[in-house]
Design a protein around this motif. Structure first.
Motif, short mmCIF file in Angstrom:
data_model
loop_
_atom_site.label_atom_id
_atom_site.label_comp_id
_atom_site.label_asym_id
_atom_site.label_seq_id
_atom_site.Cartn_x
_atom_site.Cartn_y
_atom_site.Cartn_z
N ALA A 285 28.13 42.52 38.09
CA ALA A 285 27.72 41.23 38.88
C ALA A 285 26.37 41.10 38.71
CB ALA A 285 27.72 42.11 40.44
N PRO A 286 25.28 41.95 37.98
CA PRO A 286 23.94 41.94 37.68
C PRO A 286 23.89 41.06 36.64
CG PRO A 286 24.24 44.15 38.24
CD PRO A 286 25.54 43.64 38.26
N VAL B 279 25.53 36.27 47.41
CA VAL B 279 25.95 37.54 46.30
C VAL B 279 26.49 38.32 47.13
CG1 VAL B 279 25.66 38.80 44.35
CG2 VAL B 279 24.32 36.60 44.28
N PRO C 295 28.18 41.82 46.03
CA PRO C 295 28.67 42.92 45.11
C PRO C 295 30.07 43.56 45.37
CG PRO C 295 26.39 43.44 45.67
CD PRO C 295 27.10 42.34 46.73
N VAL D 200 21.56 44.12 41.34
CA VAL D 200 21.35 42.78 41.43
C VAL D 200 19.72 42.35 41.96
CG1 VAL D 200 21.87 40.95 43.20
CG2 VAL D 200 23.54 42.15 42.08
N LEU E 183 24.99 37.56 37.45
CA LEU E 183 24.11 36.85 38.16
C LEU E 183 23.06 36.10 37.25
CD1 LEU E 183 22.71 36.01 40.78
CD2 LEU E 183 21.76 38.29 40.82
N THR F 287 23.79 46.75 44.15
CA THR F 287 22.94 46.11 44.83
C THR F 287 21.62 46.36 44.24
OG1 THR F 287 24.31 46.23 46.88
CG2 THR F 287 21.98 45.67 47.18
#
Length: 356
Positions: free
Chosen positions: A111-112, A71, A73, A151, A115, A148
């Motif tokens: 992104a989170p 991953v 970000p 995530v 995911l 980050t």
């Protein structure tokens, strides 16, 4: 007569913005008679753009790395490491792998959430995930955006195994999450260290943490109970390879348990960027460095073949390999144990974990 060296841009690693290999146009500097080519370059501000990618987990089938998913970000990296193998990926976005790689950054605001949704898919099976495989997940912009961190929160809630690779001390901010994961054998931090020389590091990787600060990060992360690996990367012939044993010893004294190395890689546009950097910052050593690179890459600037692209081939590469093995053995480095994959809890489709 060779062209004069380019002038460094303060706080940046690359010296130029070469055209990327997909561009239909080419740019060239032209002397207009006003001495503009001789004027020192001004500062370049960092800009941020949204990355609208629909997925966040990247897959690979490379036999050269110990993970098949990652991953990232961010795209682009403000650390500005001139040798970065990820620079050519900026060409896919229509940008230059040079200065634009370190000044035109893309971030994935969702992104989170992406995911969590991908981990919740019925067919998903857990395996160690690398956070920051392409560009550093803890580069300076992370202090404000905290992608980050978010995530990591998703991965921690899902009890998903992960590695973090970084040149930044900012990883210490998230030790609360990483220590909890490490207690279940779900996390390991990899600190990338190129040189112990602060002046050389400042020119090679201008916005990354200093070598001394990275060693302190190894100490603090280890003290928090999180296992740390040191990655001597890249090993640059002539410039940094004489430090290999001292670098490994310093990292071991700071608490690193495991070690690895990567011989300098120069794919695509990175070759031109590094050549320019050498002739500007280390002109007396440039030809020696480039000769050693060709010696370890089958006579070429780069060999992309699996099995040799990370470590090279030939007598010089074999010598580096032997030196690393002997030093790692003498210093007591061990092979890392596999991370746990049997504690995974699938998030619900809405991003929340189920009770059972």
């Amino acid at each position: 007569m060779s062209a004069p060296p380019h002038r460094p841009v303060r706080g940046r690693g690359a010296l130029t913005n070469p055209d990327n290999r997909f561009s239909a146009e080419a740019r060239a500097a032209v002397d207009d008679g006003w001495g503009s080519l001789e004027a020192p370059p001004g500062p370049i501000a960092t800009t941020l753009e949204r990355d609208t990618s629909r997925t966040v987990i990247s897959r690979n089938d490379s036999p050269d790395v110990p993970f098949d998913r990652s991953v990232n970000p961010y795209r682009g990296c403000e650390h500005g490491c001139v040798y970065c193998y990820a620079r050519p990926t900026h060409a896919w976005l229509g940008y230059s792998p040079g200065l634009e790689f370190e000044t035109r950054l893309l971030y994935k605001p969702d992104a989170p959430e992406q995911l969590a949704a991908e981990l919740a898919a019925p067919g998903y099976r857990p395996a160690p995930l690398m956070l920051g495989a392409n560009t550093d997940a803890y580069q300076p912009v992370e202090r404000e955006l905290r992608l980050t961190r978010r995530v990591l929160e998703v991965l921690a809630e899902a009890r998903h195994p992960l590695f973090v690779v970084t040149k930044s001390a900012l990883v210490e901010r998230d030790l609360d999450l990483l220590a909890g994961l490490a207690e279940r054998n779900l996390a390991r931090v990899v600190v990338s260290l190129t040189t112990l020389d602060p002046e050389l590091a400042r020119r090679l990787e201008p916005r990354a943490a200093t070598p001394a600060r990275r060693l302190e990060t190894i100490r603090r992360v280890t003290a928090a109970g999180v296992p740390v690996s040191v990655l001597a990367a890249p090993v640059i012939p002539v410039l940094t390879d004489p430090e290999l044993e001292r670098l490994l010893a310093a990292a071991r004294a700071a608490g690193a348990r495991h070690a690895g190395y990567v011989l300098l890689r120069l794919p695509h546009e990175t070759r031109e960027l590094f050549d320019d950097w050498l002739r500007t910052h280390a002109p007396l050593q440039a030809e020696h460095v480039l000769s050693r690179i060709r010696d370890s890459r089958g006579g070429k600037a780069y060999d992309a073949d699996f099995g040799t692209r990370m470590r090279g081939s030939g007598p010089f590469a074999d010598l580096i390999r032997q030196r690393f093995r002997l030093a790692a053995r003498r210093l007591g480095y061990t092979d890392p144990e596999p991370l746990a994959c049997d504690l995974f809890r699938r998030p619900s489709p809405g991003g929340q974990l189920g009770l059972f």
